[in-house]
Design a protein around this motif. Structure first.
Motif, PDB file in Angstrom:
ATOM      1  N   ALA A  53       0.810  -1.223   0.000  1.00 30.68           N
ATOM      2  CA  ALA A  53       0.000   0.000   0.000  1.00 30.68           C
ATOM      3  C   ALA A  53       0.841   1.270   0.000  1.00 30.68           C
ATOM      4  O   ALA A  53       0.393   2.309  -0.474  1.00 30.68           O
ATOM      5  CB  ALA A  53      -0.937   0.003   1.196  1.00 30.68           C
ATOM      6  N   VAL A 110      -3.410  -4.747  -4.288  1.00 30.63           N
ATOM      7  CA  VAL A 110      -3.352  -4.428  -2.867  1.00 30.63           C
ATOM      8  C   VAL A 110      -4.727  -3.970  -2.400  1.00 30.63           C
ATOM      9  O   VAL A 110      -5.340  -3.098  -3.004  1.00 30.63           O
ATOM     10  CB  VAL A 110      -2.317  -3.312  -2.589  1.00 30.63           C
ATOM     11  CG1 VAL A 110      -2.286  -2.967  -1.110  1.00 30.63           C
ATOM     12  CG2 VAL A 110      -0.952  -3.726  -3.077  1.00 30.63           C
ATOM     13  N   THR A 112      -6.703  -2.480   1.034  1.00 34.43           N
ATOM     14  CA  THR A 112      -6.568  -1.933   2.384  1.00 34.43           C
ATOM     15  C   THR A 112      -7.958  -1.714   2.959  1.00 34.43           C
ATOM     16  O   THR A 112      -8.909  -1.437   2.225  1.00 34.43           O
ATOM     17  CB  THR A 112      -5.804  -0.591   2.416  1.00 34.43           C
ATOM     18  OG1 THR A 112      -6.559   0.395   1.716  1.00 34.43           O
ATOM     19  CG2 THR A 112      -4.423  -0.726   1.820  1.00 34.43           C
ATOM     20  N   SER A 123      -7.302  -1.850  10.897  1.00 30.87           N
ATOM     21  CA  SER A 123      -6.403  -1.453   9.821  1.00 30.87           C
ATOM     22  C   SER A 123      -5.845  -2.742   9.228  1.00 30.87           C
ATOM     23  O   SER A 123      -5.181  -3.518   9.919  1.00 30.87           O
ATOM     24  CB  SER A 123      -5.279  -0.570  10.357  1.00 30.87           C
ATOM     25  OG  SER A 123      -4.513  -0.081   9.289  1.00 30.87           O
ATOM     26  N   GLU A 125      -4.213  -4.695   5.569  1.00 40.19           N
ATOM     27  CA  GLU A 125      -3.611  -4.581   4.241  1.00 40.19           C
ATOM     28  C   GLU A 125      -3.224  -5.971   3.769  1.00 40.19           C
ATOM     29  O   GLU A 125      -2.695  -6.777   4.545  1.00 40.19           O
ATOM     30  CB  GLU A 125      -2.362  -3.690   4.284  1.00 40.19           C
ATOM     31  CG  GLU A 125      -1.635  -3.604   2.964  1.00 40.19           C
ATOM     32  CD  GLU A 125      -0.317  -2.855   3.068  1.00 40.19           C
ATOM     33  OE1 GLU A 125       0.598  -3.194   2.297  1.00 40.19           O
ATOM     34  OE2 GLU A 125      -0.198  -1.963   3.917  1.00 40.19           O
ATOM     35  N   THR A 127      -1.730  -8.017   0.016  1.00 43.35           N
ATOM     36  CA  THR A 127      -1.372  -8.024  -1.396  1.00 43.35           C
ATOM     37  C   THR A 127      -1.688  -9.399  -1.965  1.00 43.35           C
ATOM     38  O   THR A 127      -1.227 -10.414  -1.434  1.00 43.35           O
ATOM     39  CB  THR A 127       0.127  -7.704  -1.590  1.00 43.35           C
ATOM     40  OG1 THR A 127       0.400  -6.435  -0.991  1.00 43.35           O
ATOM     41  CG2 THR A 127       0.487  -7.660  -3.062  1.00 43.35           C
TER      42      THR A 127
END
Length: 144
Positions: A53, A110, A112, A123, A125, A127
């Motif tokens: 990200a 990606v 998020t 939070s 994230e 890939t």
């Protein structure tokens, strides 16, 4: 008789002075709203192509609100919220589809997620190797 009238007047004034502000405050309080009974669940999901990200500019972004009702700009908020509830809000626990076969092509995507899930800060994230792999995992949540 005069003494009794004085006592009655004094008691009435005292009761009004002591209890009046209490009843006024109770009457002035707004009624509780149903939305106040739920812990907030409001998320912003973004998607972009690249390695992590930090170096990726989001290409798409949607909002997803799950409490008290499913809403937002996500194309399928009710399905996405139901899927997240089943996973307990754990994005890593979203199940991949068994009937999906993806190529080994490497074109990283990606995802998020930032916001609040049931009152707790989130939070996330991740890939994915390519768009197909992303779509196979959490089909409703990440399909935007």
């Amino acid at each position: 008789m005069r003494n009794t009238a004085r006592w009655a007047a004094a008691l009435t004034l005292t009761a009004t002075a002591v209890c009046g502000p209490l009843t006024g405050a109770a009457l002035a309080a707004p009624p509780a709203s149903p939305a106040g009974l739920y812990a907030p669940s409001a998320l912003v999901l973004t998607m972009g192509h690249g390695e992590g990200a930090a170096g990726v500019t989001p290409e798409r972004a949607v909002t997803l609100n799950c409490a008290p009702t499913a809403s937002g700009t996500h194309p399928a908020p009710a399905l996405a919220c139901a899927e997240l509830r089943r996973a307990g809000g754990d994005f890593d626990a979203l199940a991949a589809g068994d009937d999906v076969t993806c190529t080994k092509e490497y074109a990283p995507v990606v995802i998020t997620v930032d916001g609040v899930w049931r009152g707790k800060r989130v939070s996330y994230e991740r890939t994915f190797a390519n768009e197909c792999v992303k779509s196979s995992l959490g089909a409703s949540v990440f399909a935007f």
